[in-house]
Motif scaffolding. Structure first.
Motif, PDB file in Angstrom:
ATOM      1  N   MET A 102       0.839  -1.192   0.000  1.00 11.70           N
ATOM      2  CA  MET A 102       0.000   0.000   0.000  1.00 11.70           C
ATOM      3  C   MET A 102       0.872   1.239   0.000  1.00 11.70           C
ATOM      4  N   ILE A 103       0.652   2.120  -0.951  1.00 18.15           N
ATOM      5  CA  ILE A 103       1.469   3.320  -1.106  1.00 18.15           C
ATOM      6  C   ILE A 103       0.882   4.435  -0.243  1.00 18.15           C
ATOM      7  N   PRO A 104       1.676   5.008   0.679  1.00 16.77           N
ATOM      8  CA  PRO A 104       1.143   6.080   1.527  1.00 16.77           C
ATOM      9  C   PRO A 104       0.985   7.387   0.764  1.00 16.77           C
ATOM     10  N   VAL A 105      -0.121   8.061   1.015  1.00 18.43           N
ATOM     11  CA  VAL A 105      -0.368   9.396   0.470  1.00 18.43           C
ATOM     12  C   VAL A 105      -0.227  10.384   1.614  1.00 18.43           C
ATOM     13  N   ASN A 106       0.851  11.148   1.609  1.00 22.48           N
ATOM     14  CA  ASN A 106       1.113  12.142   2.642  1.00 22.48           C
ATOM     15  C   ASN A 106       0.622  13.507   2.175  1.00 22.48           C
ATOM     16  N   VAL A 107      -0.066  14.199   3.062  1.00 24.07           N
ATOM     17  CA  VAL A 107      -0.650  15.490   2.724  1.00 24.07           C
ATOM     18  C   VAL A 107       0.133  16.591   3.445  1.00 24.07           C
ATOM     19  N   ILE A 108       0.597  17.585   2.684  1.00 22.26           N
ATOM     20  CA  ILE A 108       1.262  18.752   3.261  1.00 22.26           C
ATOM     21  C   ILE A 108       0.289  19.919   3.182  1.00 22.26           C
ATOM     22  N   THR A 109      -0.175  20.362   4.340  1.00 23.92           N
ATOM     23  CA  THR A 109      -1.136  21.448   4.403  1.00 23.92           C
ATOM     24  C   THR A 109      -0.580  22.579   5.253  1.00 23.92           C
ATOM     25  N   GLY A 110      -1.262  23.685   5.275  1.00 23.12           N
ATOM     26  CA  GLY A 110      -0.807  24.841   6.026  1.00 23.12           C
ATOM     27  C   GLY A 110      -1.280  26.113   5.350  1.00 23.12           C
ATOM     28  N   PHE A 111      -1.403  27.179   6.120  1.00 26.92           N
ATOM     29  CA  PHE A 111      -1.950  28.416   5.584  1.00 26.92           C
ATOM     30  C   PHE A 111      -0.952  29.079   4.630  1.00 26.92           C
ATOM     31  N   LEU A 112      -1.441  30.090   3.923  1.00 27.68           N
ATOM     32  CA  LEU A 112      -0.624  30.819   2.948  1.00 27.68           C
ATOM     33  C   LEU A 112       0.679  31.316   3.577  1.00 27.68           C
ATOM     34  N   GLY A 113       1.791  31.014   2.932  1.00 32.11           N
ATOM     35  CA  GLY A 113       3.078  31.507   3.387  1.00 32.11           C
ATOM     36  C   GLY A 113       3.671  30.794   4.580  1.00 32.11           C
ATOM     37  N   SER A 114       3.129  29.645   4.930  1.00 32.62           N
ATOM     38  CA  SER A 114       3.610  28.953   6.135  1.00 32.62           C
ATOM     39  C   SER A 114       4.804  28.042   5.878  1.00 32.62           C
ATOM     40  N   GLY A 115       5.199  27.860   4.622  1.00 30.44           N
ATOM     41  CA  GLY A 115       6.401  27.078   4.344  1.00 30.44           C
ATOM     42  C   GLY A 115       6.165  25.705   3.765  1.00 30.44           C
ATOM     43  N   LYS A 116       5.002  25.456   3.181  1.00 29.45           N
ATOM     44  CA  LYS A 116       4.716  24.140   2.604  1.00 29.45           C
ATOM     45  C   LYS A 116       5.689  23.794   1.479  1.00 29.45           C
ATOM     46  N   THR A 117       5.893  24.742   0.571  1.00 26.97           N
ATOM     47  CA  THR A 117       6.758  24.476  -0.582  1.00 26.97           C
ATOM     48  C   THR A 117       8.211  24.313  -0.158  1.00 26.97           C
ATOM     49  N   THR A 118       8.651  25.105   0.802  1.00 28.46           N
ATOM     50  CA  THR A 118      10.014  24.952   1.327  1.00 28.46           C
ATOM     51  C   THR A 118      10.204  23.553   1.900  1.00 28.46           C
ATOM     52  N   LEU A 119       9.211  23.078   2.643  1.00 27.43           N
ATOM     53  CA  LEU A 119       9.274  21.731   3.202  1.00 27.43           C
ATOM     54  C   LEU A 119       9.318  20.690   2.093  1.00 27.43           C
ATOM     55  N   LEU A 120       8.441  20.826   1.101  1.00 25.99           N
ATOM     56  CA  LEU A 120       8.396  19.856   0.015  1.00 25.99           C
ATOM     57  C   LEU A 120       9.704  19.831  -0.760  1.00 25.99           C
ATOM     58  N   ASN A 121      10.243  20.994  -1.061  1.00 24.88           N
ATOM     59  CA  ASN A 121      11.519  21.048  -1.776  1.00 24.88           C
ATOM     60  C   ASN A 121      12.630  20.346  -1.007  1.00 24.88           C
ATOM     61  N   GLU A 122      12.685  20.588   0.293  1.00 21.76           N
ATOM     62  CA  GLU A 122      13.739  19.979   1.097  1.00 21.76           C
ATOM     63  C   GLU A 122      13.575  18.465   1.162  1.00 21.76           C
ATOM     64  N   VAL A 123      12.352  17.993   1.274  1.00 23.43           N
ATOM     65  CA  VAL A 123      12.104  16.551   1.301  1.00 23.43           C
ATOM     66  C   VAL A 123      12.560  15.909   0.000  1.00 23.43           C
ATOM     67  N   LEU A 124      12.235  16.526  -1.113  1.00 27.80           N
ATOM     68  CA  LEU A 124      12.554  15.931  -2.407  1.00 27.80           C
ATOM     69  C   LEU A 124      14.052  15.948  -2.709  1.00 27.80           C
ATOM     70  N   ARG A 125      14.817  16.740  -1.980  1.00 25.32           N
ATOM     71  CA  ARG A 125      16.275  16.728  -2.160  1.00 25.32           C
ATOM     72  C   ARG A 125      16.922  15.503  -1.529  1.00 25.32           C
ATOM     73  N   ARG A 126      16.225  14.863  -0.640  1.00 27.59           N
ATOM     74  CA  ARG A 126      16.821  13.776   0.130  1.00 27.59           C
ATOM     75  C   ARG A 126      16.715  12.450  -0.622  1.00 27.59           C
ATOM     76  N   PRO A 127      17.794  11.681  -0.641  1.00 32.87           N
ATOM     77  CA  PRO A 127      17.813  10.439  -1.433  1.00 32.87           C
ATOM     78  C   PRO A 127      16.717   9.454  -1.044  1.00 32.87           C
ATOM     79  N   GLU A 128      16.359   9.397   0.237  1.00 31.73           N
ATOM     80  CA  GLU A 128      15.366   8.415   0.666  1.00 31.73           C
ATOM     81  C   GLU A 128      13.969   8.697   0.130  1.00 31.73           C
ATOM     82  N   PHE A 129      13.761   9.900  -0.422  1.00 33.15           N
ATOM     83  CA  PHE A 129      12.457  10.244  -0.980  1.00 33.15           C
ATOM     84  C   PHE A 129      12.513  10.406  -2.498  1.00 33.15           C
ATOM     85  N   SER A 130      13.536   9.852  -3.129  1.00 32.55           N
ATOM     86  CA  SER A 130      13.738  10.065  -4.560  1.00 32.55           C
ATOM     87  C   SER A 130      12.791   9.250  -5.431  1.00 32.55           C
ATOM     88  N   ASP A 131      12.033   8.332  -4.830  1.00 33.39           N
ATOM     89  CA  ASP A 131      11.075   7.550  -5.618  1.00 33.39           C
ATOM     90  C   ASP A 131       9.646   7.959  -5.267  1.00 33.39           C
TER      91      ASP A 131
END
Length: 351
Positions: free
Chosen positions: A1-30
């Motif tokens: 079962m593939i987990p669907v993780n949801v990143i939420t938060g109000f405008l300007g709270s840093g969602k995209t910064t978090l997502l970018n940093e996660v995607l830089r990490r090798p363990e999340f490359s797939d």
């Protein structure tokens, strides 16, 4: 079962910064990433190529696509592309919501759609909160309050820019809205990605630890939330303890009726139950009107065999929920427990 993780938060709270940093990490490359609009999120990865309409290949190997007509179509489309060989298989999905979005419908989509439910499960709902502006946002924006209330993990961003007094006031407000979700601070890119996304209550090897964590901080959480001065626009949490074992089906009918009656006013419900028909505890976990499939633990985290329910509500008094549960359990006739076809089946509860 593939987990669907949801990143939420109000405008300007840093969602995209978090997502970018996660995607830089090798363990999340797939991973597969689902966003509303490519232009809105500003992913700073190099987009190597367009695999298909609406699907891009990122520098680290992740695929990224946009929500088209609805999330169900997008998720099914990704799965179809894997099956056809158009894209490589992925082991997790990240969905970034807009700053004004309610994350609950995403949970409903994954749990209620039979085709999706065969391949995917809900991971964690992670909410980012701006340490500088978050206090005013929570007090003035109902969307932000709901995002905090339904989250499984809370991340206070920009903590290096907020003074100690502001941070303390914000954490107190967040804890009042959701005293049971683990909370961390981040001053930039220093955060624990495994804490945010690796563990969830749905994973069998972490269920006991996760459920125990719901109540570990109770002295600073729901037991201190009996503040009857709150008004209907705010969220508050409370815990209901039941010393006697309960009838599973009767409880399921009651919870279905309560969620149907109060709709979005019940933001979150979770708990561990001592049901007469099972030797081991049953875990329930719901977001608004959507209830996850019940889970069975191997043993009681604290050995108490005591049922404990956590509610996070907005505009529904604790006394009303308590009275209705007591009344229903007292008058309900015992019905045989059906492990394979429980009342709370993971889709929407229609009452």
């Amino acid at each position: 079962m593939i987990p669907v993780n949801v990143i939420t938060g109000f405008l300007g709270s840093g969602k995209t910064t978090l997502l970018n940093e996660v995607l830089r990490r090798p363990e999340f490359s797939d991973a597969a990433v689902i966003v509303n609009e490519f232009g809105e999120i500003g992913l700073d990865h190099i987009l190597l190529e367009e695999v298909d309409e609406g699907v891009l290949l990122l520098e680290n190997g992740c695929v990224c696509c946009t929500i088209r007509s609805d999330l169900q179509e997008t998720i099914r489309g990704l799965q179809a592309k894997v099956s056809s060989g158009a894209i490589e298989p992925f082991s997790r999905v990240f969905v970034e919501t807009t700053g004004l979005a309610d994350p609950a419908p995403i949970v409903s989509t994954v749990l209620a759609e039979p085709v999706i439910r065969n391949h995917f499960r809900i991971g964690n709902v992670v909410c980012t909160i701006d340490a500088v502006a978050g206090l005013n946002t929570l007090r003035n924006q109902p969307e932000a309050l709901k995002q905090v209330a339904v989250a499984d993990r809370l991340l206070l961003t920009k903590s290096d820019l907020a003074d100690r007094r502001r941070m303390a006031a914000l954490e107190a407000e967040v804890r009042r809205c959701n005293p049971f979700a683990p909370l961390r601070r981040s001053g930039g890119r220093a955060f624990d990605a495994s804490f945010l996304f690796e563990r969830s209550v749905a994973e069998e090897d972490t269920r006991e630890q996760e459920v125990a964590g719901w109540f570990a901080d109770e002295a600073h959480g729901a037991t201190h939330q009996h503040d009857h001065g709150h008004h209907s626009g705010t969220a508050h949490a409370f815990t209901i303890d039941l010393s006697e074992s309960i009838n599973w089906t009767a409880f399921g009918i009651w919870l279905t009726a309560v969620l149907h009656a109060h709709g979005e006013k019940i933001l979150r419900v979770k708990g561990i139950l001592n049901v007469r028909e099972s030797e081991t505890p049953v875990v329930i976990h719901g977001v608004q009107h959507v209830v996850h499939p019940p889970l069975h633990l191997k043993s009681w985290p604290d050995g108490s065999r005591r049922s404990r329910l956590v509610f996070i509500t907005r505009g529904v008094e604790e006394s009303r929920i308590r009275r209705s549960l007591d009344t229903f359990l007292n008058i309900a006739e015992p019905v045989a427990f059906d492990r394979e076809h429980p009342v709370m089946h993971g889709a929407e509860c229609h009452g």
